[in-house]
Write a protein that holds these residues in place. Structure first.
Motif, PDB file in Angstrom:
ATOM      1  N   ALA A  94      -5.472  10.508  -4.782  1.00 24.58           N
ATOM      2  CA  ALA A  94      -5.145  10.533  -3.395  1.00 24.58           C
ATOM      3  C   ALA A  94      -5.265  12.359  -3.090  1.00 24.58           C
ATOM      4  O   ALA A  94      -5.748  12.656  -2.238  1.00 24.58           O
ATOM      5  N   VAL A  95      -4.444  12.945  -4.186  1.00 21.30           N
ATOM      6  CA  VAL A  95      -4.280  14.220  -3.957  1.00 21.30           C
ATOM      7  C   VAL A  95      -5.545  14.904  -3.880  1.00 21.30           C
ATOM      8  O   VAL A  95      -6.035  15.515  -3.135  1.00 21.30           O
ATOM      9  N   ALA A  96      -6.661  14.364  -4.977  1.00 19.49           N
ATOM     10  CA  ALA A  96      -7.674  15.158  -4.961  1.00 19.49           C
ATOM     11  C   ALA A  96      -8.745  14.942  -3.814  1.00 19.49           C
ATOM     12  O   ALA A  96      -9.161  15.736  -3.442  1.00 19.49           O
ATOM     13  N   THR A  99      -0.354   3.708 -15.498  1.00 20.24           N
ATOM     14  CA  THR A  99      -1.347   4.490 -15.411  1.00 20.24           C
ATOM     15  C   THR A  99      -1.902   4.446 -14.060  1.00 20.24           C
ATOM     16  O   THR A  99      -2.454   5.522 -13.696  1.00 20.24           O
ATOM     17  N   LEU A 100      -1.985   3.162 -13.544  1.00 26.28           N
ATOM     18  CA  LEU A 100      -2.651   3.207 -12.084  1.00 26.28           C
ATOM     19  C   LEU A 100      -1.934   3.876 -11.003  1.00 26.28           C
ATOM     20  O   LEU A 100      -2.394   4.691 -10.317  1.00 26.28           O
ATOM     21  N   LYS A 101      -0.768   4.096 -11.074  1.00 27.72           N
ATOM     22  CA  LYS A 101       0.232   4.930 -10.221  1.00 27.72           C
ATOM     23  C   LYS A 101      -0.237   6.368 -10.274  1.00 27.72           C
ATOM     24  O   LYS A 101      -0.666   6.805  -9.279  1.00 27.72           O
ATOM     25  N   LEU A 102      -0.224   6.763 -11.640  1.00 26.47           N
ATOM     26  CA  LEU A 102      -0.643   8.045 -11.815  1.00 26.47           C
ATOM     27  C   LEU A 102      -2.227   8.441 -11.432  1.00 26.47           C
ATOM     28  O   LEU A 102      -2.193   9.436 -10.645  1.00 26.47           O
ATOM     29  N   GLY A 103      -3.116   7.454 -11.657  1.00 28.79           N
ATOM     30  CA  GLY A 103      -4.486   7.725 -11.195  1.00 28.79           C
ATOM     31  C   GLY A 103      -4.533   7.746  -9.720  1.00 28.79           C
ATOM     32  O   GLY A 103      -5.395   8.533  -9.085  1.00 28.79           O
ATOM     33  N   LEU A 104      -3.769   6.841  -9.038  1.00 36.35           N
ATOM     34  CA  LEU A 104      -3.919   6.775  -7.671  1.00 36.35           C
ATOM     35  C   LEU A 104      -3.338   7.723  -6.916  1.00 36.35           C
ATOM     36  O   LEU A 104      -4.033   8.328  -5.872  1.00 36.35           O
TER      37      LEU A 104
END
Lengths: 303, 307
Positions: free
Chosen positions: B105-107, B96-101
């Motif tokens: 970052a992309v956003a 979850t953390l990886k996906l969220g980060l």
């Protein structure tokens, strides 16, 4: 100051009119409505929402299908007989979507109404009394607000079951706090103003000052935040129902409909697209209305 | 400043305690015993409850739970024997953390770029179009977006995988679904603060010094325009986590959001409790950090809040 006798002479008839204001007088509501009307997006939102509401109210009466009546045509495509097609049990999707909209709108408006009333009372009292009481009241609220509302809703739904009541209760646990904060900050600035002082010197009680004088002046921002809270509540319900934690069968909200369409969504995309398109349409319309009200009630340039 | 930070930390602790307490008692009043299944005898039920300490008075259970929490133990699952909440978190949270980060970052990058574009463009049509698009994307519910992305790119065009494999390609759709809302929000924020900063004296000064356009925009203005972003970072993280509930569910990603939804659907009370406290704790900490860094970056904020 020198007091001259002529100061106390009655003035002439014409002079009485010297402070006459020659522009058309508009009531507050009409003024707001005119500004709202000039915003094209807001007006479109209002019209779309109005049409949706009329169809949801009249649709079930006029339609030949009932909400849970199963037919022979199963998983049929979009056609003239079934506008949105039918589901795996042969139920007409159009009618089910209409009932789903009813649930969504009910949840959105009822929770928002409850939250406004609670928030105004709490924030109004905290702001008006001030001092230590205010501090204590707002600290309690800070703690409650820091816990994400999704968690309250999930916990309450596990206790009271997956129905509309518990989802609304969960949204009301901390939903009113935004309004309370807004009301409090408004009351704190407004209660120092001259009209509040005037009411006080004329002997008005705290309740009258708070609700008659301060509340009417604080209404603008509160109405706007409330309008924007309606789509949020609708989104929250749809979201929860969609991941299977919200309203469960046989009641079908828009989120539940989308959820049950998920398994076969590549084969029967219409069953998925119809409810989620309606969710988007309602949320867009409400957001546009909120935006328009914001501009109409709190104009920056015209004051 | 130290006093403010201490006060906020204190509030954070009280909030954590409040969260733990309500979660504990609400979970306890949920109907039915966690071990109740169709073929279980009353004696077995009693034995199971004794085993997990559920026969003790509730205040003792509460103290025990707090003690375990302080040791970093969030409890064990009642439904899956031998699986602890800590293990669920240690396997699920990194995903979850990886996906969220990644999506954050992309956003951040795309949002800032669009925000600057909206502010510096001379074409009103471009600005209007971008603003309308961002309003629309703020309103689109995340699950709708995820479904549409999946139907279009995964099913119809068959370009990207629909199911999670952990490969680079399977990241694209979930990251997009999670990043669109923050992109819209960030670009609007950057747009408003950028257009405000563009007319200020220090910009006129920088321009009159003959600095290049890129330098003025990217160094002088942007630095000031980014402050409001710190304010929204906390709520944004909260959004990413709740967003992961639905995105992980749709794309079958084995993260903490999926675990949470599963535990709710299975009525696995201890897991619900443990994950609620964990997720709530993360959101509380994120908001706390966001508040404190706001006060550090811009001391005026602190004054506003203490009023």
């Amino acid at each position: 100051m020198i007091q001259r006798e002529e100061y106390f002479d009655p003035i002439e008839k014409e002079e009485q009119n010297s402070e006459f204001i020659a522009i058309e007088r508009k009531s507050f509501v009409r003024d707001v409505w005119e500004r709202f009307k000039s915003n094209r997006r807001a007006l479109t939102g209002l019209i779309v929402l109005g049409i949706i509401m009329i169809i949801t109210l009249l649709g079930p009466i006029l339609s030949p299908y009932s909400y849970d009546g199963m037919g022979t045509s199963i998983n049929s495509k979009v056609s003239l007989t079934h506008w949105f097609g039918t589901d795996a049990l042969g139920r007409d999707l159009f009618i089910r979507v209409l009932y789903g909209i009813r649930i969504s709108l009910t949840i959105g408006f009822v929770t928002t109404l409850i939250n406004i009333v609670l928030g105004i009372l709490y924030g109004g009292i905290a702001g008006y009394v001030g001092g230590k009481t205010d501090m204590a009241m707002m600290r309690i609220v800070d703690v409650m607000y820091a816990v994400p509302s999704l968690l309250y809703i999930i916990l309450l739904m596990l206790i009271f079951g997956s129905n509309i009541g518990s989802i609304m209760l969960g949204m009301c646990v901390s939903g009113w706090i935004g309004v309370a904060r807004l009301m409090r900050s408004q009351v704190i600035t407004l209660k120092e103003r001259e009209f509040a002082l005037a009411a006080y010197t004329q002997g008005a009680g705290a309740g009258r000052i708070l609700f008659r004088h301060l509340f009417t002046n604080a209404m603008g921002p509160i109405v706007v935040s409330a309008t924007l809270a309606v789509p949020q509540a609708i989104f929250m319900e749809a979201f929860l129902s969609f991941i299977g934690m919200g309203i469960s069968a046989p009641q079908a909200s828009l989120g539940t409909l989308a959820q049950s369409a998920r398994m076969y969504m590549s084969i029967y995309p219409n069953q998925m697209i119809c409810p989620i398109a309606m969710i988007c349409l309602i949320i867009f319309a409400l957001n546009f209305i909120g935006e328009g009200l914001d501009e109409a009630l709190n104009p920056k340039g015209s004051r | 400043m130290v006093k403010y930070i201490m006060k906020r930390l204190g509030m954070g602790l009280v909030t954590m305690f409040f969260l733990i307490t309500i979660t504990f008692f609400l979970t306890r009043i949920m109907p039915g015993s966690p071990f109740e299944t169709e073929n279980i005898t009353p004696t077995m039920l009693a034995a199971m409850e004794e085993n997990y300490g559920l026969d003790k008075p509730i205040d003792q259970q509460y103290l025990m739970y707090i003690k375990e929490l302080l040791h970093g133990n969030l409890g064990v699952s009642y439904k899956k024997t031998g699986v602890s909440v800590n293990r669920l978190i240690s396997t699920g949270f990194p995903v979850t953390l990886k996906l969220g980060l990644i999506s954050f970052a992309v956003a951040l990058v795309i949002g800032i770029m669009i925000g600057i574009w909206m502010s510096v463009t001379r074409k009103n049509s471009v600005r209007g179009g971008l603003l309308t698009a961002s309003t629309l994307f703020i309103s689109v519910p995340n699950f709708v977006l995820a479904i549409v992305l999946m139907l279009f790119f995964g099913v119809k065009l068959n370009w990207l995988p629909v199911l999670w494999t952990g490969s680079f390609k399977s990241y694209i759709l979930p990251v997009t679904a999670l990043a669109v809302y923050p992109i819209a929000e960030i670009s609007r924020l950057v747009h408003s603060s950028f257009s405000e900063a563009i007319n200020q004296d220090f910009v006129v000064m920088a321009n009159s010094k003959g600095l290049g356009k890129a330098r003025v925009h990217l160094v002088h203005i942007l630095k000031n325009a980014l402050i409001p972003l710190v304010t929204v970072a906390g709520p944004m993280i909260a959004f990413q986590i709740t967003g992961s509930f639905v995105v992980e569910n749709i794309f079958t990603i084995p993260g903490i959001g999926k675990e949470f939804v599963n535990s709710v659907n299975n009525r696995d009370y201890t897991v619900i409790m443990g994950l609620t406290i964990f997720v709530g704790g993360i959101i509380i900490i994120a908001n706390l950090l966001s508040d404190i860094s706001c006060a550090l970056v811009d001391p005026r904020i602190k004054l506003d809040k203490s009023k």
